[in-house]
Design a protein around this motif. Structure first.
Motif, PDB file in Angstrom:
ATOM      1  N   HIS A   1      29.214  63.319  61.356  1.00  0.00           N
ATOM      2  CA  HIS A   1      30.251  63.983  61.731  1.00  0.00           C
ATOM      3  C   HIS A   1      31.979  64.418  61.000  1.00  0.00           C
ATOM      4  O   HIS A   1      31.733  63.297  59.892  1.00  0.00           O
ATOM      5  CB  HIS A   1      30.871  62.739  61.840  1.00  0.00           C
ATOM      6  CG  HIS A   1      30.139  61.673  63.349  1.00  0.00           C
ATOM      7  ND1 HIS A   1      29.148  62.567  64.520  1.00  0.00           N
ATOM      8  CD2 HIS A   1      29.433  60.736  63.404  1.00  0.00           C
ATOM      9  CE1 HIS A   1      28.138  62.126  65.186  1.00  0.00           C
ATOM     10  NE2 HIS A   1      28.551  59.727  64.111  1.00  0.00           N
ATOM     11  N   ALA A   2      31.992  64.450  61.015  1.00  0.00           N
ATOM     12  CA  ALA A   2      33.201  65.406  60.669  1.00  0.00           C
ATOM     13  C   ALA A   2      34.433  64.893  60.220  1.00  0.00           C
ATOM     14  O   ALA A   2      34.903  65.029  59.249  1.00  0.00           O
ATOM     15  CB  ALA A   2      33.957  66.697  61.175  1.00  0.00           C
ATOM     16  N   ASP A   3      34.785  63.561  60.758  1.00  0.00           N
ATOM     17  CA  ASP A   3      36.157  62.945  60.116  1.00  0.00           C
ATOM     18  C   ASP A   3      35.007  61.843  58.864  1.00  0.00           C
ATOM     19  O   ASP A   3      35.600  60.682  58.815  1.00  0.00           O
ATOM     20  CB  ASP A   3      36.333  62.207  61.280  1.00  0.00           C
ATOM     21  CG  ASP A   3      35.670  61.582  62.245  1.00  0.00           C
ATOM     22  OD1 ASP A   3      33.772  61.481  62.046  1.00  0.00           O
ATOM     23  OD2 ASP A   3      36.563  60.212  62.915  1.00  0.00           O
ATOM     24  N   GLU A   4      33.870  61.640  58.198  1.00  0.00           N
ATOM     25  CA  GLU A   4      33.820  60.953  57.918  1.00  0.00           C
ATOM     26  C   GLU A   4      34.353  61.278  56.729  1.00  0.00           C
ATOM     27  O   GLU A   4      33.744  62.566  55.380  1.00  0.00           O
ATOM     28  CB  GLU A   4      31.846  60.868  57.762  1.00  0.00           C
ATOM     29  CG  GLU A   4      31.472  59.986  59.582  1.00  0.00           C
ATOM     30  CD  GLU A   4      30.758  59.613  59.279  1.00  0.00           C
ATOM     31  OE1 GLU A   4      29.894  58.063  58.988  1.00  0.00           O
ATOM     32  OE2 GLU A   4      29.862  59.781  59.894  1.00  0.00           O
ATOM     33  N   THR A   5      33.583  60.341  55.571  1.00  0.00           N
ATOM     34  CA  THR A   5      33.877  60.457  53.998  1.00  0.00           C
ATOM     35  C   THR A   5      32.234  59.735  53.405  1.00  0.00           C
ATOM     36  O   THR A   5      32.041  58.989  54.259  1.00  0.00           O
ATOM     37  CB  THR A   5      34.644  59.341  53.690  1.00  0.00           C
ATOM     38  OG1 THR A   5      35.776  60.242  53.820  1.00  0.00           O
ATOM     39  CG2 THR A   5      34.716  59.551  51.977  1.00  0.00           C
TER      40      THR A   5
END
Length: 296
Positions: free
Chosen positions: A59-63
């Motif tokens: 997902h775009a908010d993951e590290t």
């Protein structure tokens, strides 16, 4: 410094990824030849990178934590999908080049890239907290690396690793399978794992002699037990040390005697004549718990 090939004007091409000629050129610039010792097989196919990133479900908010980034093939694809990437690389020459490659090919994402020069088997802290693991792992250390990272980074909630196809089968195997063994059970302590695909040999440089397998995992709670992880893993090791033996015989050394092994097995609700290949992680936890209670 190698620069990305620009897209044709007027097209909506995806962000460029490293191809075979790019990989070889980058390696030549720093005088690197892939070594068997470090299990270095660099992915040279952009479609394979896109497939890995897609199947990983980033997902775009993951590290994302990447182990063994090498020359950056997968790194660029992960930077396109995630908020940030932290890469752990053991080879100082490769580690020295990677930030330059990221800056050249993904200048807008260079601040979101973090590099750690270290052995992944010894890393217990990172500059950012990862939520996902995506990695092309060296065949010879794949299982211990996965188990180490799942143990020391509880923030890892899911991921996808590319390993030797045979190892992928072992990690994803369930009780009763011919490939079920120590890697299967220990991995199940941390997560549910499934085989997510097979990667051919011709997408790597140098090409390995065997196919690679993709293993997807999702973190789950450890079995509810009063036994520690170390105690449970000791039972697992003993149970599979001699696969053809019954659990009563295989666990005799661990328990102190065959009679004590049988007592623990019966207390755990397990037939002493069964073999380790049919016991799930909860069963091994009950065996360890039964022995721990007796010791107290």
């Amino acid at each position: 410094m190698t620069e990305p090939t620009p897209a044709t004007p007027g097209t909506a091409a995806p962000a460029p990824l490293l191809g075979a000629s790019d990989i070889r050129r980058l390696a030549e610039e720093i005088g690197v030849r892939p070594t068997k010792t470090l299990g270095q097989n660099f992915v040279i196919d952009g479609n394979t990178i896109r497939r890995i990133v897609s199947v990983a479900g980033i997902h775009a908010d993951e590290t994302v934590l990447e182990v063994g980034p090498g020359l950056g093939s997968l790194t660029l694809g992960l930077l396109d999908a995630a908020k940030a990437v932290v890469a752990v690389e053991i080879d100082p020459v490769l580690a020295g080049k990677l930030p330059e490659t990221v800056k050249a090919w993904r200048p807008d994402a260079s601040d979101d890239f973090h590099l750690v020069l270290a052995d992944a088997m010894k890393v217990t802290s990172l500059p950012v907290e990862p939520t996902a693991l995506v990695a092309n792992l060296p065949y010879n250390v794949a299982v211990p690396v996965v188990l180490h990272l799942l143990q020391h980074f509880p923030s890892l909630q899911h991921g996808l690793v590319m390993v030797q196809d045979e190892v992928a089968d072992r990690l994803a195997a369930g009780p009763g399978s011919k490939t079920y063994g120590v890697p299967s059970v220990k991995a199940a302590w941390y997560s549910s794992m499934r085989k997510a695909g097979v990667i051919g040999m011709n997408v790597f440089w140098p090409a390995p002699k065997i196919s690679s397998g993709l293993v997807s995992f999702t973190r789950r709670a450890a079995p509810v037990t009063t036994a520690s992880r170390e105690q449970v893993f000791a039972v697992i090791d003993a149970a599979f040390a001699q696969r053809r033996k019954t659990l009563r015989a295989a666990l005799a050394g661990w328990a102190g005697s065959a009679a004590e092994a049988e007592r623990c097995l019966r207390a755990a609700g397990i037939d002493p004549s069964a073999r380790g290949e049919v016991i799930d992680i909860s069963g091994f936890a009950r065996i360890a718990e039964a022995h721990a209670i007796q010791e107290v």
